[in-house]
Structures are given as structure tokens and as C-alpha cells.
Scaffold this active site. Structure first.
Site, PDB file in Angstrom:
ATOM      1  N   ASP A 150       0.836  -1.203   0.000  1.00 29.65           N
ATOM      2  CA  ASP A 150       0.000   0.000   0.000  1.00 29.65           C
ATOM      3  C   ASP A 150       0.874   1.258   0.000  1.00 29.65           C
ATOM      4  O   ASP A 150       0.682   2.170   0.806  1.00 29.65           O
ATOM      5  CB  ASP A 150      -0.951  -0.019   1.211  1.00 29.65           C
ATOM      6  CG  ASP A 150      -1.978   1.107   1.151  1.00 29.65           C
ATOM      7  OD1 ASP A 150      -2.186   1.673   0.064  1.00 29.65           O
ATOM      8  OD2 ASP A 150      -2.575   1.421   2.205  1.00 29.65           O
ATOM      9  N   ASP A 296      -1.269   8.491  10.375  1.00 29.41           N
ATOM     10  CA  ASP A 296      -2.038   7.914   9.271  1.00 29.41           C
ATOM     11  C   ASP A 296      -3.320   7.252   9.776  1.00 29.41           C
ATOM     12  O   ASP A 296      -3.302   6.532  10.775  1.00 29.41           O
ATOM     13  CB  ASP A 296      -1.167   6.858   8.561  1.00 29.41           C
ATOM     14  CG  ASP A 296      -1.871   6.243   7.371  1.00 29.41           C
ATOM     15  OD1 ASP A 296      -2.228   6.997   6.449  1.00 29.41           O
ATOM     16  OD2 ASP A 296      -2.086   5.016   7.375  1.00 29.41           O
ATOM     17  N   GLU A 338      -4.188  12.728   9.909  1.00 30.36           N
ATOM     18  CA  GLU A 338      -4.675  12.411   8.564  1.00 30.36           C
ATOM     19  C   GLU A 338      -6.063  11.832   8.762  1.00 30.36           C
ATOM     20  O   GLU A 338      -6.243  10.640   8.976  1.00 30.36           O
ATOM     21  CB  GLU A 338      -3.750  11.420   7.862  1.00 30.36           C
ATOM     22  CG  GLU A 338      -4.054  11.282   6.380  1.00 30.36           C
ATOM     23  CD  GLU A 338      -4.871  10.046   6.040  1.00 30.36           C
ATOM     24  OE1 GLU A 338      -5.613  10.099   5.035  1.00 30.36           O
ATOM     25  OE2 GLU A 338      -4.802   9.044   6.752  1.00 30.36           O
ATOM     26  N   HIS A 407      -1.194  11.958  -2.927  1.00 35.41           N
ATOM     27  CA  HIS A 407      -0.912  10.600  -3.410  1.00 35.41           C
ATOM     28  C   HIS A 407      -2.148   9.720  -3.389  1.00 35.41           C
ATOM     29  O   HIS A 407      -2.110   8.607  -3.889  1.00 35.41           O
ATOM     30  CB  HIS A 407       0.178   9.971  -2.529  1.00 35.41           C
ATOM     31  CG  HIS A 407      -0.343   9.632  -1.166  1.00 35.41           C
ATOM     32  ND1 HIS A 407      -0.623  10.601  -0.219  1.00 35.41           N
ATOM     33  CD2 HIS A 407      -0.693   8.452  -0.606  1.00 35.41           C
ATOM     34  CE1 HIS A 407      -1.105  10.016   0.859  1.00 35.41           C
ATOM     35  NE2 HIS A 407      -1.151   8.714   0.658  1.00 35.41           N
TER      36      HIS A 407
END
Ligand code: OTU
Length: 664
Positions: A150, A296, A338, A407
Site C-alpha cells: 500500500d 495515518d 490524517e 498521493h
């Protein structure tokens, strides 16, 4: 020490007990002055640490022992912190607004795609400096799982740099040199899940009880089925469902909670050892020289039956504890959430009410990104203005990360309420945007692809590079110079908003050169299934070589950005602690908002239409600007006003100020 006077009785006695028990440990490993500094900070942040941990883990049988270990590790990490970073800690405590200043301008890149490896990135620091970058987010660089990872968001070893990129010592050297050049370093901390190859996961797989408790695993489908009732699917195409069956696990086989891909195992934060392990990793990365940790997928770290298992109250308790701990040990480092979640939930990551200055300092402003693309397609700024009215006006001690490209994908996450307020139907608007950005809508200028299309709900997200989505790919194919010019203007328009906004603007690699979609990922079996790779292509340094030639597309975009960044940095009104005032205009194509501070007002006007447009000159007065008006983006030349209207060229942005002004 006086902060103790502010504590509740309960916290005070817990603090005093802890201090008398642990004081000798600091005395043994630090100079007396450093030990004093530690205790001052610990006292200051004690309640922020104590209460959340009591709330989340107080009933856990092992909690006291875990706190004791946690404290020992804080002391060790503090004692191990390099001198230069300790100095930075002090410096940043004197200047807590360091990351809110207009001189903050960010750039995101993959080390390998940008310059092969970490040493390559170090050699390219001058490129960042030329652009004016002061904040560098390097995409995941720790050792990932072999094969599918990933894009590095499945970490096998958090204490080792991906060998293809270099070593931990290369990372430290890079961080040092970036610091010497005034650039902060942001690193990812993937804290919701580990790779299935991580040692903890391997030991859980082998059936070790202690490590089974690091993850959420289930012997049968009873609980997974119950949770699935209310869980969404993040990657419905590639990784349907939220649980994966591992037949070999603990001999009889078990279901593992895998929100994202099957190889990303969700960590179990109800276990305080997991919390503590993650804190240790934070210390480790902080002491390598990270200035910012990107948390994240942070919304997912706490699960609750009957919910979507995102943004649960415990998430915010845990962030509060993380932050308090880091403020004691490494206060020069800040935290970035995030969290791609609705606006109300997002604000909680920056702190609301009693949690102000207790959550993350930074959070991605996904709403801004989404409405920028929506407005570019509709050429209408109503939705954006509506969304801006819902943004917080004053953000104490924190900042948004404002971005155009990234991204990941673009998910049309504006709320149905915001859309309804401007007369749009949520479902139809999202369908329109998906058609527009995949070039299936008449007269679309964009070229993108669908991501995670769900045939049942018709839901989908969009992937593509900024330049391709903004029309450059189609324009170049036609060779029509007018169309190329419009595409360049669109790219600069979007960036002029993120650069003309309170917060940290973040430029995604290649966007400064107009890099187009790259389909080469389709021939790599490890990437072909994930269309986000369309915007993750190796840096084309031959394109970068054209950046000084104003006759090239690359030169126009790069120099356009350099200009915007330069002006931004010299505009104190773009400090992120400005009063943000969105404004409705009499032209649906023209966006207007003000950034106000005691020293004046900056009014941003931006034309989202491909033709010249005008807006009433009364806007200036409404915004509090009087006297001679200067457009900072046009070398201080006054804007053209005719018939009491201000005229803006196709996709033009103005940053207007006046030497005289009324404050409100
Ligand atoms: C993040 O994104 C990363 O940015 C992705 O590249 C990773 O694949 C993912 O985490 C897993 O580690 O769903 O489509 O609210 O939306 O964490 C991107 C946050 C994602 C999630 C976000 C996630």
C-alpha cells in the site's frame, strides 16, 4: 513550580506520588538543569496525560504497571534526545507559532520517486530551496511489507528504514541538513495497523496470547458480522469487508480486523501495551529528527459496536495523551492528523472546547481540496463559499494543511447539507463530478480515472495528477496554445488559494512542473490494481530542467508558484492565526474572502471562470479596505476598476491590501 496549583486534588496527589517515586531516575541520567526542565514540562502536561489514560485504561488490570513502564521510557527517550534537538525544543517553546507563520510552505514526495533514495533527496535540497519550501513530507520510508505494501503504509519494521532508500543514519543526516536549511521534516507514523509481516503480527499468527492481544482477532464470524452491520468499506474493490480469515493463525485459524487491505492488520488500542509501544515509536522517530509526525488513518484507531468505528471519543483521549507525552519529551515535534472525515468530526482533531491545544497541531483540510476541484468543474464558487462559512474562524495553536493534489484519491466528501444549502443534490453533484473528471461529461477539460467504483451505490472517487485533472493533458494533446494557457492558469489558480489561506500549503511532487497522468503502473502487477499510482510517477528531471524557461509550460507553472510563494512569505496577513472571513459576491464565478489581523486586511478575489469576470468594487469596502488598493500578486499595481467594478482575467487571483484599512 506553580502549575501544580492549577491541578485537581486527584491529579495533584497522583503527580506528587509519581514525582517522589521517579525523581531519582532523572537525577541518575540527566544534568540537574535538564531534570528541572523535564519536571516543569511534566507538571504542565500532567493532567492532559493523566485523565485520558485513566478514562481509557483505568480499569485495565495491568494499567499501573503500564504507566510505570511508560514513565521509564519517557525518561529514557528524554535522556537520549540529541543536544541539537533539545535546543530546537526550547526554541520552539519560545516560538509556539513557528508552524503557523506564512513562511511555512510544504512539499510532499516519495524519496525513491523523487531522487532514488534518502541521500538523493539530500542532494536535491537546493531544488526545495529554489521553490521556497520549508516543510518536507517524505512519504512512508520505513521498512514495508515485501510485495504489496500500500505504497509503504504497511510497515514491517518501524525502527528500520526501507533498505532500498537507505539507513537510519542516512535519515538522521537528511534531517540534520534539512534543519540547517530551515526545512522541517514530516514523517508518517502508520499507527492504525501494521503489516502482517511485522514481528507482533507474526507472533500473533503463531498463537502467542500476548501478541494476539495486539490485534483484533476472532475465532468465528459472530463479532465480525455484528461489526460489519455498521462498518463502511474503505477499499471495496480491492479489499471488500473489514475482516480477513487467516486459516493458519493460532493453529485453528482466526478472523483478523483489516480495515484497509488484508495485509494491514488493525492494532488493538484497548490494550495499553499497544498504546505504549506506539509511544516508543514516536520517541524513536522524534529522536531521529522528525519535526512532524503524520498520524495515518487516525480516525480508525478505536472500534465500537454499532458505529462506523471512526472518530470515537477514545481516539481523542488517546491523541491527548500522545500529545502530552510528546510535549514533555520532544516538544519541538508536532502532530498531524490524517483524518479524511466530515468537517464537524475533523475539527475535533484540532481540538474543540476543552480540548483546544490538546489535540493535533495540524490536520489535512480535505474540505478545501474537494471544493476547489468542485468549483473548478462547475466554475461556480457558491459551494466553496458555503463550506468556508462552516470552517472555524480562529484556530488557536493549530493549522490546516491545505493541498490541491496528493498521493491518494479525491473523494467527494462535501456534506449533503452544504450542497443542499446552495441548491445542489448530493448524489447528482457527485455523479457530475465523477463524470467531469473522467472526461465523460460534455466539454470537460479533465482527464482522470475512477477509484473504488461501487456499482451498488454508484459511489466512486477520482485519481489523476493535478495537471491532468486541470486540463493540461487534453490541452497538450490538441496543441491549442489557448487551451494550454487556460490549463496553466487553472493549476496556478488552485495553488493561489492554498497559498493564500491560513495554514500550511502543501505542494504534491510534480505539480510544480505540470506532470501528467502516468499509466505505467498498469504493467506492474503490484500496482496495477490501484489507480492511485497514476499520480505517483518518478520525478522527470528533464521536465525540471525546463523550469527556468518562461516559454515552457514547466517554466510557467514553476515560476508562477515561486512568485506566489515569495509573495506569501512576505505577507504577514497570511499567518494562520488571522481572522478568516468568507464573503458572498455578486458574481457566482468569483470567490472572495479576507484574512484579517491587527495590522490589516488581505482580500483574496479569485475568478473560477475561463473568461474575464467582474465583481462590484464595493467588496473592498465590505472587507474593510479603503484608500489606495494594491494587488500583491501583480507587483503592487492597483486592480482595474471601471463602472464601479473590479475586473479579473480568466482564472486570475488577486491578493489585495491597502495601506489604510478599517479593522472590521
Ligand atoms: C491513508 O488514507 C493513506 O493516505 C493511504 O495512502 C493509505 O492507503 C491508507 O491510509 C491506509 O494506510 O482511506 O483513501 O480518514 O481516509 O487514512 C485513503 C482517513 C484512505 C482515511 C485515510 C486513508
Amino acid at each position: 513550580m506553580h502549575n501544580i496549583l492549577l491541578m485537581s486534588d486527584e491529579a495533584r496527589s497522583a503527580f506528587i506520588a509519581m514525582k517522589s517515586r521517579e525523581e531519582h531516575k532523572l537525577a541518575a541520567c540527566c544534568e540537574p538543569r535538564d531534570a528541572d526542565i523535564f519536571w516543569l514540562r511534566f507538571e504542565r502536561y500532567f493532567e492532559d496525560l493523566y485523565y485520558p489514560l485513566i478514562k481509557v485504561y483505568g480499569d485495565y488490570e495491568d494499567a499501573i504497571e503500564q504507566f510505570r513502564i511508560l514513565f521509564d521510557h519517557m525518561v529514557e527517550a528524554y535522556a537520549a534526545r540529541p543536544q541539537a534537538l533539545r535546543l530546537l525544543d526550547l526554541e520552539r517553546q519560545f516560538t509556539p507559532q513557528w508552524f503557523q507563520q506564512p513562511n511555512m510552505v510544504g512539499y510532499t514526495c516519495y524519496a525513491d520517486l523523487f531522487a532514488d533514495n534518502l541521500n538523493g533527496v539530500r542532494e536535491k535540497i537546493s531544488y526545495f530551496q529554489e521553490l521556497g519550501i520549508t516543510y518536507l513530507h517524505l512519504m512512508p520510508l520505513l521498512e514495508p511489507s515485501p510485495g504489496l505494501s500500500d505504497g509503504g503504509y504497511a510497515v514491517k519494521n518501524y525502527r528500520k528504514v526501507n533498505p532500498e532508500l537507505g539507513t537510519m543514519s542516512d535519515l538522521r543526516q537528511l534531517a540534520n541538513e534539512l534543519h540547517d536549511c530551515g526545512i522541517s521534516l514530516c514523517l508518517d507514523l502508520v499507527l492504525n495497523h501494521t503489516a502482517k509481516e511485522h514481528e507482533w503480527a507474526q507472533r500473533a499468527m503463531a498463537g502467542e496470547e500476548e501478541y494476539l492481544d495486539y490485534y483484533y482477532t476472532f475465532g468465528d464470524r459472530t463479532l465480525p458480522d455484528a461489526y460489519e452491520q455498521t462498518l463502511p468499506e474503505i477499499f471495496p474493490n480491492d479489499a471488500p469487508g473489514n475482516f480477513t480469515w487467516y486459516p493458519q493463525m493460532a493453529s485453528k485459524g482466526r478472523w483478523v480486523w483489516t480495515t484497509f487491505n488484508e495485509f494491514q492488520w488493525d492494532l488493538n488500542y484497548t490494550n495499553p501495551t499497544v498504546f505504549r509501544e506506539m509511544v516508543d515509536l514516536m520517541f524513536f522517530l522524534a529522536n531521529q529528527g522528525a519535526d512532524v509526525l503524520r498520524f495515518d488513518a487516525i480516525p480508525f484507531i478505536w472500534k465500537r459496536l454499532g458505529t462506523n468505528c471512526q472518530n470515537q471519543p477514545e481516539v481523542f483521549q488517546l491523541i491527548q495523551a500522545f500529545r502530552a507525552i510528546m510535549r514533555v519529551v520532544a516538544p519541538g515535534m508536532i502532530l498531524k492528523a490524517e483524518a479524511i472525515v466530515p468537517p464537524d468530526a475533523l475539527l475535533q482533531y484540532l481540538g474543540v472546547k476543552s480540548t483546544v491545544e490538546k489535540q493535533c497541531e495540524l490536520a489535512y483540510n480535505n474540505q478545501l481540496m474537494v471544493v476547489l476541484w468542485s468549483s473548478l468543474a462547475t466554475r461556480n464558487v457558491s459551494l466553496m463559499t458555503q463550506v468556508f462559512h462552516d470552517l472555524p474562524r480562529t484556530m488557536i495553536g493549530c493549522a490546516f494543511i491545505n493541498y490541491v493534489g496528493n498521493h491518494d484519491d479525491i473523494g467527494w466528501a462535501m456534506t449533503d447539507e452544504a450542497l443542499a444549502a446552495v441548491g445542489e443534490n448530493g448524489f447528482l453533484h457527485r455523479q457530475f463530478l465523477n463524470q467531469f473528471y473522467t472526461d465523460t461529461y460534455p466539454d470537460s477539460f479533465a482527464k482522470g480515472t475512477l477509484f473504488q467504483f461501487n456499482p451498488e451505490t454508484k459511489d466512486a472517487r477520482i485519481t489523476g495528477t493535478t495537471a491532468s485533472l486541470a486540463g493540461l493533458e487534453k490541452a497538450l494533446a490538441t496543441g491549442d496554445s489557448n487551451k494550454i494557457d487556460l490549463a496553466v492558469r487553472r493549476i496556478l489558480l488552485l495553488h493561489s488559494i492554498i497559498l493564500g489561506f491560513g495554514g500550511i500549503p502543501l505542494i504534491y511532487m510534480g505539480d510544480e512542473l505540470g506532470v501528467l497522468n502516468d499509466f505505467s503502473y498498469l504493467s506492474d502487477p503490484l500496482k496495477a490494481g490501484d489507480s492511485r499510482w497514476i499520480a505517483r510517477s518518478p520525478m522527470d528531471w528533464s521536465k525540471a530542467a525546463k523550469r527556468h524557461d518562461p516559454n515552457t509550460v514547466e517554466g510557467k507553472i514553476f515560476q508562477g508558484l515561486v512568485h506566489l510563494i515569495k509573495v506569501r512569505k512576505s505577507t504577514s496577513l497570511l499567518h494562520c492565526f488571522s481572522y478568516f472571513q468568507p464573503m458572498w459576491t455578486d458574481n457566482e464565478h468569483i470567490l472572495a474572502y479576507c484574512q484579517k489581523r491587527a495590522e490589516g486586511t488581505l482580500m483574496v478575489l479569485a475568478n473560477f471562470q475561463s473568461t474575464e469576470q467582474s465583481v462590484t468594487a464595493k467588496m473592498l469596502e465590505y472587507g474593510g479596505l479603503i484608500g489606495k488598493i494594491r494587488n500583491l500578486l501583480a507587483n503592487n499595481v492597483s486592480p482595474i476598476i471601471a463602472n464601479e467594478r473590479i475586473y479579473l482575467q480568466a482564472y486570475e487571483t488577486m491578493w489585495l491590501v491597502s495601506d489604510e484599512f478599517t479593522l472590521f
